[in-house]
Design an enzyme around this catalytic site. Structure first.
Site, PDB file in Angstrom:
ATOM      1  N   HIS A  24      45.206  35.870  42.052  1.00 38.85           N
ATOM      2  CA  HIS A  24      46.634  36.092  42.297  1.00 38.85           C
ATOM      3  C   HIS A  24      46.961  35.820  40.601  1.00 38.85           C
ATOM      4  O   HIS A  24      47.756  36.651  40.151  1.00 38.85           O
ATOM      5  CB  HIS A  24      47.494  35.198  43.103  1.00 38.85           C
ATOM      6  CG  HIS A  24      47.323  35.591  44.455  1.00 38.85           C
ATOM      7  ND1 HIS A  24      47.155  34.551  45.438  1.00 38.85           N
ATOM      8  CD2 HIS A  24      47.693  36.602  45.294  1.00 38.85           C
ATOM      9  CE1 HIS A  24      47.049  34.975  46.624  1.00 38.85           C
ATOM     10  NE2 HIS A  24      47.420  36.358  46.431  1.00 38.85           N
ATOM     11  N   ARG A  97      42.148  44.887  45.051  1.00 37.39           N
ATOM     12  CA  ARG A  97      40.423  44.398  45.287  1.00 37.39           C
ATOM     13  C   ARG A  97      39.661  45.502  45.433  1.00 37.39           C
ATOM     14  O   ARG A  97      38.530  45.413  44.886  1.00 37.39           O
ATOM     15  CB  ARG A  97      40.392  43.245  46.065  1.00 37.39           C
ATOM     16  CG  ARG A  97      41.211  41.939  45.766  1.00 37.39           C
ATOM     17  CD  ARG A  97      41.234  40.838  46.938  1.00 37.39           C
ATOM     18  NE  ARG A  97      41.734  41.395  47.953  1.00 37.39           N
ATOM     19  CZ  ARG A  97      42.206  40.868  48.959  1.00 37.39           C
ATOM     20  NH1 ARG A  97      42.239  39.549  49.033  1.00 37.39           N
ATOM     21  NH2 ARG A  97      42.917  41.515  50.071  1.00 37.39           N
TER      22      ARG A  97
END
Length: 167
Positions: A24, A97
């Protein structure tokens, strides 16, 4: 020559951040290099059972982003589009991702665009070293006492240990 007034670019990086990970932070830090202001907005998702309260997640995010001057931390529990309007923001930043993330995020970006054509979604690929990292993985490792120091900042690791010792 006429001067063009530059409006500060405000981006919102929404998520549950339960807990915030280095993945993050990678996205937030990189977004802060592109946009004038980045609001990290913690979603109060009532369909999930989070480990940390919204306020705990906000506090952890404030701690780990305190050295990034153009990052603000906030929370919301309404539609993201309504929050964007409230904050006069026109850009959503989402980290990706894998292909599975893209499928979901593309759907969300399309819905958000349908609700408000002025909102753009920017996708940022996760750095390779964080492509496997998720909050769920971190919680699973921490729950069983495994090492998470390479996955989350120290303050988050301490908060995880404290939570699981209470349980």
């Amino acid at each position: 020559m006429k001067q063009i007034k530059h409006e500060p670019s405000v981006a919102v990086c929404p998520g549950s951040f339960d807990p915030v990970t280095y993945g993050h932070l990678d996205i937030v830090t990189r977004a802060a290099e592109v946009f004038d202001k980045v609001i990290v907005a913690v979603l109060n998702n009532t369909s999930k059972q989070p480990l940390f309260t919204v306020q705990e997640r906000v506090d952890l995010l404030k701690e780990v982003t305190k050295d990034i001057p153009n990052v603000e931390v906030d929370h919301f529990d309404d539609l993201l589009i309504n929050y964007m309007t409230e904050k006069n923001a026109h850009v959503i930043v989402k980290g990706l991702r894998a292909v599975s993330d893209f499928e979901y995020e593309l759907q969300m970006a399309s819905v958000n665009r349908k609700l408000n054509e002025e909102i753009e979604t920017f996708f940022m690929m996760s750095s390779n070293q964080y492509s496997y990292l998720s909050s769920s993985v971190v919680k699973q490792i921490a729950r069983f006492g495994g090492p998470v120091n390479d996955l989350v900042p120290e303050s988050v690791e301490q908060a995880l240990r404290a939570k699981y010792s209470e349980m």
